[in-house]
Write a protein that holds these residues in place. Structure first.
Motif, PDB file in Angstrom:
ATOM      1  N   ALA A 109       7.183  24.758  23.007  1.00 48.30           N
ATOM      2  CA  ALA A 109       5.750  25.024  22.877  1.00 48.30           C
ATOM      3  C   ALA A 109       5.127  24.295  21.697  1.00 48.30           C
ATOM      4  N   PHE A 110       5.988  23.855  20.720  1.00 46.44           N
ATOM      5  CA  PHE A 110       5.444  23.220  19.515  1.00 46.44           C
ATOM      6  C   PHE A 110       5.476  21.686  19.588  1.00 46.44           C
ATOM      7  N   ARG A 111       5.980  21.168  20.699  1.00 52.00           N
ATOM      8  CA  ARG A 111       6.018  19.724  20.832  1.00 52.00           C
ATOM      9  C   ARG A 111       4.603  19.143  20.884  1.00 52.00           C
ATOM     10  N   GLY A 112       4.415  18.034  20.135  1.00 53.43           N
ATOM     11  CA  GLY A 112       3.099  17.393  20.138  1.00 53.43           C
ATOM     12  C   GLY A 112       2.154  17.952  19.126  1.00 53.43           C
ATOM     13  N   LEU A 113       2.585  19.021  18.378  1.00 51.02           N
ATOM     14  CA  LEU A 113       1.693  19.622  17.391  1.00 51.02           C
ATOM     15  C   LEU A 113       1.785  18.930  16.035  1.00 51.02           C
ATOM     16  N   ARG A 114       2.759  18.016  15.859  1.00 56.62           N
ATOM     17  CA  ARG A 114       2.921  17.317  14.576  1.00 56.62           C
ATOM     18  C   ARG A 114       1.804  16.280  14.461  1.00 56.62           C
ATOM     19  N   SER A 115       0.959  16.396  13.412  1.00 54.42           N
ATOM     20  CA  SER A 115      -0.220  15.552  13.279  1.00 54.42           C
ATOM     21  C   SER A 115       0.109  14.275  12.502  1.00 54.42           C
ATOM     22  N   TRP A 116      -0.825  13.337  12.548  1.00 53.58           N
ATOM     23  CA  TRP A 116      -0.659  12.067  11.825  1.00 53.58           C
ATOM     24  C   TRP A 116      -0.638  12.273  10.326  1.00 53.58           C
ATOM     25  N   LYS A 117      -1.260  13.394   9.857  1.00 54.86           N
ATOM     26  CA  LYS A 117      -1.252  13.664   8.423  1.00 54.86           C
ATOM     27  C   LYS A 117       0.163  13.916   7.916  1.00 54.86           C
ATOM     28  N   ASN A 118       0.974  14.518   8.758  1.00 56.53           N
ATOM     29  CA  ASN A 118       2.355  14.777   8.354  1.00 56.53           C
ATOM     30  C   ASN A 118       3.146  13.474   8.175  1.00 56.53           C
ATOM     31  N   PHE A 119       2.814  12.493   9.011  1.00 60.11           N
ATOM     32  CA  PHE A 119       3.484  11.201   8.879  1.00 60.11           C
ATOM     33  C   PHE A 119       3.031  10.459   7.625  1.00 60.11           C
ATOM     34  N   LEU A 120       1.761  10.636   7.241  1.00 56.37           N
ATOM     35  CA  LEU A 120       1.218   9.909   6.094  1.00 56.37           C
ATOM     36  C   LEU A 120       1.492  10.578   4.751  1.00 56.37           C
ATOM     37  N   ARG A 121       1.851  11.881   4.777  1.00 57.94           N
ATOM     38  CA  ARG A 121       1.996  12.607   3.526  1.00 57.94           C
ATOM     39  C   ARG A 121       3.026  11.980   2.581  1.00 57.94           C
ATOM     40  N   PRO A 122       4.177  11.429   3.039  1.00 56.30           N
ATOM     41  CA  PRO A 122       5.120  10.777   2.109  1.00 56.30           C
ATOM     42  C   PRO A 122       4.535   9.549   1.409  1.00 56.30           C
ATOM     43  N   VAL A 123       3.444   9.012   1.969  1.00 62.96           N
ATOM     44  CA  VAL A 123       2.816   7.845   1.344  1.00 62.96           C
ATOM     45  C   VAL A 123       2.334   8.175  -0.058  1.00 62.96           C
ATOM     46  N   LEU A 124       1.922   9.419  -0.274  1.00 62.48           N
ATOM     47  CA  LEU A 124       1.443   9.819  -1.610  1.00 62.48           C
ATOM     48  C   LEU A 124       2.536   9.666  -2.652  1.00 62.48           C
ATOM     49  N   PHE A 125       3.743  10.090  -2.298  1.00 64.89           N
ATOM     50  CA  PHE A 125       4.861   9.987  -3.235  1.00 64.89           C
ATOM     51  C   PHE A 125       5.252   8.520  -3.442  1.00 64.89           C
ATOM     52  N   ILE A 126       5.212   7.723  -2.372  1.00 60.45           N
ATOM     53  CA  ILE A 126       5.545   6.292  -2.482  1.00 60.45           C
ATOM     54  C   ILE A 126       4.550   5.577  -3.397  1.00 60.45           C
ATOM     55  N   GLU A 159      -3.754   6.835  -4.338  1.00 63.74           N
ATOM     56  CA  GLU A 159      -3.066   8.117  -4.156  1.00 63.74           C
ATOM     57  C   GLU A 159      -4.039   9.283  -4.329  1.00 63.74           C
ATOM     58  N   LEU A 160      -4.843   9.222  -5.396  1.00 66.69           N
ATOM     59  CA  LEU A 160      -5.807  10.309  -5.642  1.00 66.69           C
ATOM     60  C   LEU A 160      -6.844  10.404  -4.531  1.00 66.69           C
ATOM     61  N   LEU A 161      -7.272   9.229  -4.050  1.00 62.89           N
ATOM     62  CA  LEU A 161      -8.272   9.228  -2.985  1.00 62.89           C
ATOM     63  C   LEU A 161      -7.720   9.878  -1.724  1.00 62.89           C
ATOM     64  N   LEU A 162      -6.471   9.515  -1.347  1.00 60.25           N
ATOM     65  CA  LEU A 162      -5.870  10.115  -0.160  1.00 60.25           C
ATOM     66  C   LEU A 162      -5.596  11.600  -0.359  1.00 60.25           C
ATOM     67  N   ARG A 163      -5.151  11.952  -1.577  1.00 61.05           N
ATOM     68  CA  ARG A 163      -4.790  13.354  -1.848  1.00 61.05           C
ATOM     69  C   ARG A 163      -6.003  14.268  -1.766  1.00 61.05           C
ATOM     70  N   TRP A 164      -7.172  13.779  -2.182  1.00 61.59           N
ATOM     71  CA  TRP A 164      -8.353  14.641  -2.214  1.00 61.59           C
ATOM     72  C   TRP A 164      -9.296  14.413  -1.038  1.00 61.59           C
ATOM     73  N   THR A 165      -8.871  13.603  -0.077  1.00 63.18           N
ATOM     74  CA  THR A 165      -9.717  13.389   1.121  1.00 63.18           C
ATOM     75  C   THR A 165      -8.911  13.707   2.381  1.00 63.18           C
ATOM     76  N   VAL A 166      -8.381  12.673   3.039  1.00 69.51           N
ATOM     77  CA  VAL A 166      -7.768  12.870   4.335  1.00 69.51           C
ATOM     78  C   VAL A 166      -6.459  13.660   4.276  1.00 69.51           C
ATOM     79  N   LEU A 167      -5.749  13.624   3.137  1.00 74.73           N
ATOM     80  CA  LEU A 167      -4.477  14.357   3.026  1.00 74.73           C
ATOM     81  C   LEU A 167      -4.589  15.583   2.127  1.00 74.73           C
ATOM     82  N   ARG A 168      -5.819  16.057   1.973  1.00 74.87           N
ATOM     83  CA  ARG A 168      -6.029  17.209   1.110  1.00 74.87           C
ATOM     84  C   ARG A 168      -5.460  18.457   1.759  1.00 74.87           C
ATOM     85  N   LYS A 169      -4.815  19.292   0.954  1.00 74.02           N
ATOM     86  CA  LYS A 169      -4.281  20.561   1.423  1.00 74.02           C
ATOM     87  C   LYS A 169      -5.324  21.646   1.148  1.00 74.02           C
ATOM     88  N   PHE A 170      -5.622  22.435   2.179  1.00 69.05           N
ATOM     89  CA  PHE A 170      -6.584  23.524   2.014  1.00 69.05           C
ATOM     90  C   PHE A 170      -5.838  24.849   1.863  1.00 69.05           C
TER      91      PHE A 170
END
Length: 334
Positions: free
Chosen positions: A48-65, A322-333
């Motif tokens: 039931a959870f297949r396909g629920l993984r969003s593109w944000k999850n793929f991009l989140r490691p970019v912040l650490f890189i 990194e800051l721009l991504l962290r506080w915009t598209v990859l921001r955690k609410f």
């Protein structure tokens, strides 16, 4: 181009590279923190959870890189990369030298490889290359003499004139006195303290308007040192001779007036040498090159250009991204 730049990069503060140890520590800490933040929930099926993984999850490691990239660029900038430019200023007191070359028909004898004249030209060319601060001229002689190239520091012009020399340019014969006198005349008004003639011949004086002893006395009066070289093997040598049926090889006796050449060299402060093959001829010019040393001073000016700015700029851009991504598209609410 980039490879050449990399090859000439230097670091004035290389101790800062010790901070690179932080990179593997940060990677270990990030992996450990990510594992602790994982929650475990047991399900009978994950279909039931297949396909629920969003593109944000793929991009989140970019912040650490990006954070690691920022740190790497900052460390390199702190190590102060520089490029170095070395400029050499060569000054000194050179020697004025005249190469006095016999071009008579006997210089085509093939007891040297390929013949005497070509061997003499090749060795003289190497000698010219080893005298970067000297003025050198070229005088040729056979039955008469001629200045092929006046004193010059232009090595290309001098060598071009040297290699254009061939037998037959002048009346045949061996006018040693005329050749020496012409060489002395090129040096007579020279302001240099050291004036040298290297006279090479393969025969005996048999022509010219000036007697060799007279030319020797003129050289002595203007303080010109003469090195003399007798060129030719012992006994007989094969010489090409033009006949009605073409060119034929004849064996002719080698006659060098060693007594005269020794006298000229000794009385002017030089030396007499006998060259019997290519190797001995090269060795003679090498020895003259060592004996007649120019006074050369080489000053090196070393300039450094700072190259840290591109790395500092890359660190700043990476941090801002990194800051721009962290506080915009990859921001955690919350």
């Amino acid at each position: 181009m980039l490879y050449d730049w990399y090859q000439h990069i230097y670091f004035s503060q290389p101790a800062f590279f010790g901070l690179l140890i932080l990179i593997p520590l940060l990677v270990w800490w990030e992996i450990k923190r990510a594992g602790e933040n994982q929650a475990t929930v047991v399900f009978s099926s994950v279909r039931a959870f297949r396909g629920l993984r969003s593109w944000k999850n793929f991009l989140r490691p970019v912040l650490f890189i990006l954070r690691l990239l920022t740190l790497c660029c900052l460390i390199i900038a702190l190590a102060r990369p520089q490029t170095r430019n070395d400029e050499q200023l060569v000054t000194g007191e050179g020697i004025d030298i005249v190469l006095c070359l016999d071009i008579s028909g006997s210089m085509l004898a093939q007891d040297f490889t390929p013949n005497r004249m070509e061997a003499a030209k090749n060795v003289a060319s190497e000698f010219i290359d080893h005298r970067p601060t000297d003025r050198i001229g070229l005088v040729i002689f056979s039955g008469e003499s001629f200045t092929m190239c006046p004193l010059t520091t232009d090595r290309n012009v001098l060598k071009s004139q040297l290699f254009s020399v061939q037998s037959g340019l002048l009346e045949d014969g061996t006018a040693i006195g005329s050749g020496l006198a012409t060489g002395v005349d090129r040096l007579r008004n020279s302001p240099s303290k050291s004036k040298v003639i290297i006279l090479l011949t393969d025969g005996e004086n048999n022509g010219g308007l000036i007697d060799p002893n007279t030319a020797k006395e003129i050289a002595k009066s203007v303080h010109v040192k003469v090195y003399t070289v007798g060129m030719g093997t012992e006994g007989f040598a094969p010489v090409p001779v033009q006949t009605a049926t073409g060119v034929v090889m004849q064996r002719e006796k080698v006659n060098i007036d060693e007594k005269l050449l020794t006298q000229i060299a000794t009385e002017t402060g030089g030396r007499y040498y006998r060259a019997k093959d290519n190797e001995s001829l090269k060795g003679i010019y090498d020895e003259i090159n060592r004996l007649e040393k120019s006074k050369i001073e080489v000053s090196t000016i070393r300039r450094y250009t700072e190259q840290f700015f591109p790395f500092a700029l890359a660190a700043a851009v990476s941090l801002m991204l990194e800051l721009l991504l962290r506080w915009t598209v990859l921001r955690k609410f919350p």
